[in-house]
Design a protein around this motif. Structure first.
Motif, PDB file in Angstrom:
ATOM      1  N   VAL A 292       0.883  -1.165   0.000  1.00 33.51           N
ATOM      2  CA  VAL A 292       0.000   0.000   0.000  1.00 33.51           C
ATOM      3  C   VAL A 292       0.919   1.212   0.000  1.00 33.51           C
ATOM      4  O   VAL A 292       1.701   1.399   0.937  1.00 33.51           O
ATOM      5  CB  VAL A 292      -0.931   0.044   1.228  1.00 33.51           C
ATOM      6  CG1 VAL A 292      -1.784   1.314   1.195  1.00 33.51           C
ATOM      7  CG2 VAL A 292      -1.820  -1.190   1.277  1.00 33.51           C
ATOM      8  N   VAL A 293       0.853   2.012  -1.056  1.00 35.61           N
ATOM      9  CA  VAL A 293       1.718   3.182  -1.196  1.00 35.61           C
ATOM     10  C   VAL A 293       0.852   4.435  -1.126  1.00 35.61           C
ATOM     11  O   VAL A 293      -0.097   4.590  -1.905  1.00 35.61           O
ATOM     12  CB  VAL A 293       2.500   3.148  -2.524  1.00 35.61           C
ATOM     13  CG1 VAL A 293       3.372   4.392  -2.664  1.00 35.61           C
ATOM     14  CG2 VAL A 293       3.360   1.892  -2.605  1.00 35.61           C
ATOM     15  N   GLU A 294       1.189   5.308  -0.194  1.00 37.00           N
ATOM     16  CA  GLU A 294       0.502   6.588  -0.063  1.00 37.00           C
ATOM     17  C   GLU A 294       1.527   7.710  -0.190  1.00 37.00           C
ATOM     18  O   GLU A 294       2.713   7.507   0.056  1.00 37.00           O
ATOM     19  CB  GLU A 294      -0.172   6.710   1.304  1.00 37.00           C
ATOM     20  CG  GLU A 294      -1.115   5.576   1.669  1.00 37.00           C
ATOM     21  CD  GLU A 294      -1.462   5.611   3.151  1.00 37.00           C
ATOM     22  OE1 GLU A 294      -2.366   6.398   3.526  1.00 37.00           O
ATOM     23  OE2 GLU A 294      -0.815   4.882   3.929  1.00 37.00           O
ATOM     24  N   THR A 295       1.056   8.899  -0.552  1.00 38.32           N
ATOM     25  CA  THR A 295       1.900  10.101  -0.469  1.00 38.32           C
ATOM     26  C   THR A 295       1.192  11.089   0.449  1.00 38.32           C
ATOM     27  O   THR A 295      -0.013  11.314   0.320  1.00 38.32           O
ATOM     28  CB  THR A 295       2.148  10.723  -1.853  1.00 38.32           C
ATOM     29  OG1 THR A 295       0.926  10.772  -2.594  1.00 38.32           O
ATOM     30  CG2 THR A 295       3.163   9.910  -2.628  1.00 38.32           C
ATOM     31  N   LEU A 296       1.954  11.657   1.379  1.00 40.23           N
ATOM     32  CA  LEU A 296       1.383  12.463   2.453  1.00 40.23           C
ATOM     33  C   LEU A 296       1.923  13.881   2.451  1.00 40.23           C
ATOM     34  O   LEU A 296       3.122  14.091   2.264  1.00 40.23           O
ATOM     35  CB  LEU A 296       1.687  11.829   3.811  1.00 40.23           C
ATOM     36  CG  LEU A 296       1.397  10.318   3.974  1.00 40.23           C
ATOM     37  CD1 LEU A 296       1.845   9.854   5.360  1.00 40.23           C
ATOM     38  CD2 LEU A 296      -0.072  10.024   3.753  1.00 40.23           C
ATOM     39  N   VAL A 297       1.033  14.825   2.651  1.00 37.30           N
ATOM     40  CA  VAL A 297       1.403  16.223   2.893  1.00 37.30           C
ATOM     41  C   VAL A 297       0.746  16.632   4.201  1.00 37.30           C
ATOM     42  O   VAL A 297      -0.479  16.562   4.335  1.00 37.30           O
ATOM     43  CB  VAL A 297       0.945  17.151   1.746  1.00 37.30           C
ATOM     44  CG1 VAL A 297       1.201  18.614   2.111  1.00 37.30           C
ATOM     45  CG2 VAL A 297       1.663  16.803   0.447  1.00 37.30           C
ATOM     46  N   ASP A 298       1.556  17.022   5.159  1.00 34.98           N
ATOM     47  CA  ASP A 298       1.052  17.349   6.513  1.00 34.98           C
ATOM     48  C   ASP A 298       0.201  16.214   7.069  1.00 34.98           C
ATOM     49  O   ASP A 298      -0.827  16.437   7.718  1.00 34.98           O
ATOM     50  CB  ASP A 298       0.254  18.653   6.483  1.00 34.98           C
ATOM     51  CG  ASP A 298       1.110  19.853   6.094  1.00 34.98           C
ATOM     52  OD1 ASP A 298       2.306  19.857   6.455  1.00 34.98           O
ATOM     53  OD2 ASP A 298       0.598  20.764   5.428  1.00 34.98           O
ATOM     54  N   GLY A 299       0.631  14.961   6.787  1.00 34.47           N
ATOM     55  CA  GLY A 299      -0.050  13.793   7.327  1.00 34.47           C
ATOM     56  C   GLY A 299      -1.278  13.352   6.566  1.00 34.47           C
ATOM     57  O   GLY A 299      -1.866  12.313   6.883  1.00 34.47           O
ATOM     58  N   LYS A 300      -1.711  14.104   5.551  1.00 33.52           N
ATOM     59  CA  LYS A 300      -2.913  13.776   4.779  1.00 33.52           C
ATOM     60  C   LYS A 300      -2.523  13.145   3.444  1.00 33.52           C
ATOM     61  O   LYS A 300      -1.599  13.610   2.770  1.00 33.52           O
ATOM     62  CB  LYS A 300      -3.749  15.034   4.514  1.00 33.52           C
ATOM     63  CG  LYS A 300      -4.143  15.813   5.768  1.00 33.52           C
ATOM     64  CD  LYS A 300      -5.202  15.097   6.568  1.00 33.52           C
ATOM     65  CE  LYS A 300      -5.672  15.962   7.743  1.00 33.52           C
ATOM     66  NZ  LYS A 300      -6.653  15.266   8.581  1.00 33.52           N
ATOM     67  N   SER A 301      -3.256  12.095   3.046  1.00 36.37           N
ATOM     68  CA  SER A 301      -2.986  11.442   1.765  1.00 36.37           C
ATOM     69  C   SER A 301      -3.337  12.376   0.611  1.00 36.37           C
ATOM     70  O   SER A 301      -4.394  13.015   0.610  1.00 36.37           O
ATOM     71  CB  SER A 301      -3.810  10.158   1.652  1.00 36.37           C
ATOM     72  OG  SER A 301      -3.379   9.201   2.589  1.00 36.37           O
ATOM     73  N   VAL A 302      -2.436  12.448  -0.383  1.00 39.25           N
ATOM     74  CA  VAL A 302      -2.661  13.304  -1.553  1.00 39.25           C
ATOM     75  C   VAL A 302      -2.363  12.521  -2.825  1.00 39.25           C
ATOM     76  O   VAL A 302      -1.649  11.521  -2.811  1.00 39.25           O
ATOM     77  CB  VAL A 302      -1.781  14.578  -1.509  1.00 39.25           C
ATOM     78  CG1 VAL A 302      -2.134  15.449  -0.320  1.00 39.25           C
ATOM     79  CG2 VAL A 302      -0.292  14.219  -1.501  1.00 39.25           C
ATOM     80  N   VAL A 303      -2.934  12.996  -3.924  1.00 40.45           N
ATOM     81  CA  VAL A 303      -2.657  12.462  -5.261  1.00 40.45           C
ATOM     82  C   VAL A 303      -2.443  13.657  -6.185  1.00 40.45           C
ATOM     83  O   VAL A 303      -2.997  14.737  -5.949  1.00 40.45           O
ATOM     84  CB  VAL A 303      -3.827  11.586  -5.770  1.00 40.45           C
ATOM     85  CG1 VAL A 303      -3.555  11.063  -7.177  1.00 40.45           C
ATOM     86  CG2 VAL A 303      -4.080  10.428  -4.829  1.00 40.45           C
ATOM     87  N   GLU A 304      -1.615  13.469  -7.201  1.00 34.91           N
ATOM     88  CA  GLU A 304      -1.304  14.518  -8.182  1.00 34.91           C
ATOM     89  C   GLU A 304      -0.523  15.691  -7.584  1.00 34.91           C
ATOM     90  O   GLU A 304      -0.477  16.764  -8.166  1.00 34.91           O
ATOM     91  CB  GLU A 304      -2.588  15.049  -8.859  1.00 34.91           C
ATOM     92  CG  GLU A 304      -3.431  14.000  -9.563  1.00 34.91           C
ATOM     93  CD  GLU A 304      -2.781  13.448 -10.831  1.00 34.91           C
ATOM     94  OE1 GLU A 304      -1.692  13.922 -11.186  1.00 34.91           O
ATOM     95  OE2 GLU A 304      -3.371  12.537 -11.442  1.00 34.91           O
TER      96      GLU A 304
END
Length: 448
Positions: A292-304
């Motif tokens: 499971v791969v996520e990307t996080l900004v300030d702990g929140k999952s983001v896309v694009e």
């Protein structure tokens, strides 16, 4: 029957199934079969595997039960969707080092495989995995390489790092036989330098590989040498790069030197192959049937948009890594690839979080800025940007042999443009820029 076909049909099954009593052959078959599934089927499989792992962690891994309870999880059944999963606390490298024993389930401790990685900072990082996970990782890696023509048994040159330190003659022989069995020829990238680079070129031309697999920077140096000296090279069918970010100008340089397509991969030692390009070269396919791969900004999952990479290894029951931050940044995509591979896409690997240069005015300069900038200055052989305090950076430069009077002003102007003049810039001419202990070259080092 050529060697590759003979290897896949006879030698590979005999070695792993008959001699090693391993499930690798079966796992390779299963991994390849999953590429015929739809993306929805893959996501359903991913969720089933994740649910199993979460239940195991709740009952067998003290660290996770304690940490999840601290944020209000009273039962593992409460984690009933990926959205809920994405609210769980992340796991950092420091967490792993601090709570190591709590992360290793007692039921697997005696049989685990222990691994280490030097990491880009040179600080050793230790972790463990179970044998089944090791087999799954091999299967996924071979699947990814196979997608671009570097599959099992293919005659391949590996320009890669080899064992360091005092290696026994027996181990050297064992490793040599293993590589030749797989039809791989190892060239030690750690030892390549200006005085012996021609020997590497001659060796590749003598072997005439169908595929090449390499760290990015040694291959770039090799490509520059080939082009500068107008050397006619054997043309492989494919080149696969890994271990370091591949920039487009580097891809173009390598493709020009070897006259064949270059395909990028992304992984880390803790989980092996995370994503890889297909023949379309339109982004990297993420192995969601293993991770499971996520990307996080300030702990929140983001896309694009670029974010910190969080990885959950669905197969490692020896030391589960749940929402583990490996220190890299990437951009995930909502797009699908028209190649037929159903695995979802990662637009780009954006470098290590530590590679981002910070400015006093709040600006962030991505590590990619500097390779794109320095490639236009032909008098620069190598460079590295080091930041040890917020107000300034130190630009280390190795000159090309024919360079005598470097002009720093154009470089300073570009950096000032992007930093809005908030950084003091110091230039140092140096004889060389050492590799990290893992054999890579960091273009930016931020210690702030």
């Amino acid at each position: 029957m050529n060697y590759r076909k003979f290897f896949i049909k006879v030698l590979f099954p005999f070695y792993y199934t008959t001699l090693k009593k391993s499930n690798v052959v079966e796992k390779v078959t299963q991994a390849n079969q999953r590429l015929s599934w739809t993306q929805d089927e893959l996501k359903s499989y991913q969720w089933q595997q994740l649910t199993k792992l979460l239940h195991f962690c709740w009952h067998n891994v003290p660290y996770y039960k304690r940490v999840w309870q601290s944020v209000g999880i009273e039962s593992v059944e409460q984690i009933d969707s990926l959205e809920k999963f994405s609210t769980l606390p992340v796991l950092t490298k420091q967490d792993v080092m601090t709570y190591y024993d709590e992360l290793v389930p007692a039921c697997n401790k005696a049989t685990n495989i222990k691994k280490s990685t030097g990491g880009s900072t040179g600080q050793p990082f230790h972790f463990e995995l179970n044998m089944a996970s090791h087999e799954e990782r091999l299967a996924i890696a071979w699947r990814g390489y196979g997608e671009v023509g570097a599959d099992l048994g293919t005659k391949a040159v590996y320009l890669w790092g080899t064992s360091l330190g005092n290696v026994s003659a027996f181990r050297q022989l064992k490793e040599s036989l293993y590589h030749r069995f797989f039809n791989n020829y190892m060239l030690n990238s750690f030892e390549m330098n200006n005085s012996n680079i021609d020997e590497y070129v001659k060796r590749i031309n003598k072997i005439k590989p169908d595929a090449m697999v390499s760290y990015v920077n040694p291959l770039v140096e090799l490509a520059k040498y080939i082009i500068a000296n107008k050397i006619k090279m054997h043309q492989p069918n494919t080149i696969v790069t890994g271990a370091e970010a591949l920039y487009e100008h580097q891809r173009e340089l390598i493709e020009k030197a070897f006259n064949c397509p270059v395909h990028n991969t992304y992984g880390c030692r803790e989980v092996m192959l995370i994503s890889s390009e297909c023949k379309k070269q339109q982004g990297l396919h993420i192995n969601i049937d293993q991770l499971v791969v996520e990307t996080l900004v300030d702990g929140k999952s983001v896309v694009e948009e670029s974010g910190d990479i969080s990885i959950t290894d669905l197969t490692n029951y020896g030391m589960p890594l749940i929402r583990y931050l490996n220190g890299d940044c990437a951009t995930l995509s909502n797009d699908t690839c028209d190649c037929g591979n159903p695995l979802p896409m990662m637009n780009s690997v954006d470098g290590r979080k530590l590679d981002i240069i910070k400015c006093p005015n709040g600006q962030l300069l991505p590590g990619e800025l500097f390779p794109h900038m320095f490639k236009d200055f032909t008098w620069i052989a190598k460079f590295q940007v080091v930041q040890t305090e917020l107000e300034s950076i130190n630009v280390k430069i190795v000159l090309n042999a024919q360079s005598t009077s470097p002009d720093f002003e154009p470089i300073e102007k570009i950096i000032n443009k992007y930093s809005e003049g908030s950084l003091a810039i110091k230039f140092d001419i140096v004889d060389d820029i050492p590799l990290t202990p893992s054999g890579k070259r960091r273009v930016t080092v931020c210690k702030v």
